[in-house]
Scaffold this active site. Structure first.
Site, mmCIF file in Angstrom:
data_model
loop_
_atom_site.group_PDB
_atom_site.id
_atom_site.type_symbol
_atom_site.label_atom_id
_atom_site.label_comp_id
_atom_site.label_asym_id
_atom_site.label_seq_id
_atom_site.Cartn_x
_atom_site.Cartn_y
_atom_site.Cartn_z
ATOM 1 N N GLU A 253 -21.497 61.922 27.984
ATOM 2 C CA GLU A 253 -21.498 60.925 28.998
ATOM 3 C C GLU A 253 -21.339 59.687 28.127
ATOM 4 O O GLU A 253 -22.400 59.268 27.513
ATOM 5 C CB GLU A 253 -22.674 61.133 29.812
ATOM 6 C CG GLU A 253 -22.759 62.152 30.714
ATOM 7 C CD GLU A 253 -21.512 62.368 31.837
ATOM 8 O OE1 GLU A 253 -21.100 61.507 32.056
ATOM 9 O OE2 GLU A 253 -21.321 63.491 31.888
ATOM 10 N N GLU A 389 -17.035 47.562 25.231
ATOM 11 C CA GLU A 389 -18.269 47.315 25.903
ATOM 12 C C GLU A 389 -19.183 46.561 25.402
ATOM 13 O O GLU A 389 -19.429 46.441 24.126
ATOM 14 C CB GLU A 389 -18.866 48.830 26.004
ATOM 15 C CG GLU A 389 -20.053 48.864 26.869
ATOM 16 C CD GLU A 389 -20.670 50.334 26.822
ATOM 17 O OE1 GLU A 389 -20.845 50.902 25.656
ATOM 18 O OE2 GLU A 389 -21.007 50.941 27.840
HETATM 19 P P1 NAD Z 1 -26.088 55.526 20.797
HETATM 20 O O1 NAD Z 1 -24.908 56.681 20.817
HETATM 21 O O2 NAD Z 1 -26.192 54.670 19.785
HETATM 22 O O3 NAD Z 1 -27.360 56.627 20.955
HETATM 23 C C1 NAD Z 1 -27.619 57.599 21.733
HETATM 24 C C2 NAD Z 1 -28.310 58.582 21.284
HETATM 25 O O4 NAD Z 1 -27.767 59.618 20.572
HETATM 26 C C3 NAD Z 1 -29.656 58.164 20.580
HETATM 27 O O5 NAD Z 1 -30.458 59.164 20.808
HETATM 28 C C4 NAD Z 1 -29.369 58.289 19.360
HETATM 29 O O6 NAD Z 1 -30.317 58.348 18.405
HETATM 30 C C5 NAD Z 1 -28.292 59.575 19.086
HETATM 31 N N1 NAD Z 1 -27.228 59.522 18.202
HETATM 32 C C6 NAD Z 1 -26.813 58.483 17.620
HETATM 33 N N2 NAD Z 1 -25.778 58.833 16.692
HETATM 34 C C7 NAD Z 1 -25.766 60.239 16.724
HETATM 35 C C8 NAD Z 1 -24.952 61.400 16.103
HETATM 36 N N3 NAD Z 1 -23.942 61.085 15.202
HETATM 37 N N4 NAD Z 1 -25.243 62.528 16.402
HETATM 38 C C9 NAD Z 1 -26.353 62.801 17.109
HETATM 39 N N5 NAD Z 1 -26.889 61.821 17.805
HETATM 40 C C10 NAD Z 1 -26.881 60.663 17.595
HETATM 41 O O7 NAD Z 1 -26.360 54.858 22.282
HETATM 42 P P2 NAD Z 1 -27.328 53.944 22.669
HETATM 43 O O8 NAD Z 1 -27.031 52.635 21.962
HETATM 44 O O9 NAD Z 1 -28.548 54.482 22.596
HETATM 45 O O10 NAD Z 1 -26.779 53.610 24.202
HETATM 46 C C11 NAD Z 1 -25.942 52.906 24.673
HETATM 47 C C12 NAD Z 1 -24.550 53.678 24.960
HETATM 48 O O11 NAD Z 1 -24.885 54.597 26.068
HETATM 49 C C13 NAD Z 1 -23.664 52.767 25.778
HETATM 50 O O12 NAD Z 1 -22.429 52.899 25.281
HETATM 51 C C14 NAD Z 1 -23.677 53.429 27.274
HETATM 52 O O13 NAD Z 1 -22.539 52.975 27.997
HETATM 53 C C15 NAD Z 1 -23.845 54.698 27.136
HETATM 54 N N6 NAD Z 1 -24.528 55.254 28.460
HETATM 55 C C16 NAD Z 1 -23.657 56.120 28.926
HETATM 56 C C17 NAD Z 1 -23.988 56.515 30.119
HETATM 57 C C18 NAD Z 1 -23.306 57.572 30.913
HETATM 58 O O14 NAD Z 1 -23.772 58.260 32.028
HETATM 59 N N7 NAD Z 1 -22.117 57.745 30.677
HETATM 60 C C19 NAD Z 1 -25.359 56.322 30.578
HETATM 61 C C20 NAD Z 1 -26.154 55.395 29.646
HETATM 62 C C21 NAD Z 1 -25.622 54.947 28.621
#
Ligand code: NAD
Length: 485
Positions: A253, A389
């Protein structure tokens, strides 16, 4: 029970709260004050390995526990979340910067709804049978996948964390879960709730740490058979690259750049009220926020002046004050990213109609990370501001002349998570809904959620769907049994 945010957050492994094996911590900052108020484990593959062993040990028993018993325990978790609403909401606000009234009204109630929904859902989950008349009967078993990984972001911390964990547990899996390192506190408090609720040891394990240090170790662990991830498209791509050659199930997601399409025949007051919310709720940090507002040219000027006037009335302030409509953005790197995006919009020729700058909030929030809600016009559909975004309190306005152009603008995006359509013409609403390339379409509303519906995105917004039976199907493996008559 009396939930208190600790100074040192702990991992939850094999039913107990534990320090990280490497004894390393990351500072946890309150973005509204700039103060460090706790420390989060900087766990690594050693902690993940312990959690997987605990989960594998618990699986034999949990996967064969009757659905009625899983229902009873998971429902108890939901009740304890409700009972501790105030403590959880305060922790969420201190971690994330969102207004306390929002944490109380949306984030925490939704976390308990997630558990309650899937606890009851598993009692009604059924499987298919395919009858080959006079020859054979097939029936499909749906068995839990095994040990699964759940990784979630910072914008709706407990809300999204539980949205994954609840169906995984209800379906009989054991879970290794990681919340965002930026907002870890409510996940820690959930560990305490699970202990109090009597969730058997090892069924749920919560490991804290960074994406590269801890999240990646979950994704690459050979005994984790499925990964449900919510976060950025960038991280989603990395996860897919690791998981695909290991043949893991993945649900991704990811990000969005959602269009909000406004026709002249809409219910004006409702549209205006809702569009302010869909643009700026949670400081624009909801993947479903409408960040590209597309307006029919005949109402463009009227929309612009009324919308800007309303946005200017949004109070940005201390998240603990009821009067604050907007709180802080989540972290300093994110604050700097959003301000850089606003600077880019100006470079690209955009006009800032309102906002565009940091806000200084006095008192205890003097060092907080606050940004004015920002409205920009004058940019084409394909510029970076309209393609990338931002995930902050920033929206753009673009006029369109007819349905065809509205569709072209809406679909000029690498993302396809959600869209909102404002019109009283039901035929037009249906035509547009069929052609907009998004997984979720709202007509004359926004963020109206029925947890049974499929949730997820097209294009770079993700792979797979969550919600209702979709989630329970993801967290189970179908097995067909054919019996010749
Ligand atoms: P992020 O991808 O930086 O981090 C999300 C999670 O993934 C965190 O727990 C992080 O530690 C972990 N993570 C990061 N890199 C990883 C890797 N290589 N392997 C495994 N885990 C990893 O995102 P963020 O900045 O925390 O959140 C914002 C983003 O989330 C935005 O792009 C937003 O649109 C998206 N989002 C999507 C939905 C949806 O339902 N589609 C909902 C909420 C947020």
């Amino acid at each position: 029970m009396n939930l208190v945010a600790p100074s040192h957050i702990a991992n939850y492994i094999a039913g107990t709260l534990q320090a990280p094996l490497n004894n390393r911590y990351i500072p946890n900052i309150n973005p509204a004050t700039g103060e460090m108020y706790s420390q989060t484990p900087d766990s690594d593959e050693g902690d993940v390995a312990s959690a997987v062993i605990a989960a594998k040990t618990a699986f034999a028993s949990w996967s064969t526990t009757p659905a009625e018993e899983r229902f009873r325990i998971i429902n108890r978790i939901a009740q304890l979340i409700d009972d501790n609403l105030n403590a959880l909401a305060l922790a969420e606000t201190n971690d994330n910067g969102k207004p306390l009234w929002l944490s109380k009204r949306v984030d925490i109630p939704r976390a308990s709804s997630n558990f309650r929904f899937f606890a009851t859902g598993i009692m009604h989950f059924s499987t298919d049978s395919h009858n080959m008349v006079d020859k054979a009967i097939n029936y499909t078993l749906r068995q839990p996948v095994g040990v699964v990984g759940c990784i979630s972001p910072w914008n709706l911390p407990l809300y999204l964390f539980t949205w994954k964990i609840a169906p995984a547990l209800a379906a009989g899996n054991c879970v290794v879960a990681k919340p965002s390192e930026v907002t870890p506190m409510t996940a820690h408090l959930l560990s305490e709730i699970c202990i109090e609720a009597g969730l058997p040891a090892g069924v749920l394990n919560i490991i804290h740490g960074t994406g590269p240090g801890c999240g990646a170790a979950i994704v690459s662990h050979p005994d984790i058979k499925a990964v449900s991830f919510t976060g950025s498209t960038r991280a989603g791509r990395e996860i897919a690259a690791t998981a695909a050659p290991m043949f893991k199930k993945i649900s991704l997601e990811l990000g969005g750049k959602n269009p909000n399409i406004i026709f002249p025949d809409c219910d004006w007051d409702k549209m205006m009220r809702t569009t302010v919310q869909s643009s700026f709720s949670n400081q624009g940090q909801i993947c479903l926020c409408g960040s590209r507002i597309l307006i029919h040219e005949s109402i463009y000027e009227k929309f612009k002046s009324e919308f800007v006037a309303r946005v200017q009335k949004l109070t940005v302030g201390d998240p603990l004050e009821d009067s604050s409509k907007q709180g802080a953005v989540v972290s300093r790197p994110h604050y700097e990213k959003v301000l850089a995006c606003i600077a880019l919009a100006k470079d690209e020729g955009g006009t800032i109609l309102t906002g565009g700058a940091p806000v200084t909030v006095g008192g205890r929030c003097a060092h907080g990370l606050f940004i004015q809600p920002t409205v920009i016009e004058g940019l084409g559909a394909a510029c970076r501001t309209n393609m990338e975004e931002i995930f902050g309190p920033v929206v753009t306005l673009q006029p369109f002349k007819d349905e065809e152009e509205a569709l072209l603008l809406a679909n000029t995006s690498d993302y396809g998570l959600s869209a909102t359509i404002w019109t009283q013409d039901i035929s037009r609403a249906n035509r547009m809904a069929a052609k907009v390339q998004s997984g979720i379409i709202w007509v004359n509303c926004w963020l109206l959620r029925d947890l049974r519906t499929p949730f997820g995105g097209f294009k770079n917004s993700g792979v797979g769907r969550e919600g209702g039976w979709e989630a329970l199907r993801f967290f189970t493996e179908p097995k067909n049994v054919c019996i010749e008559l």
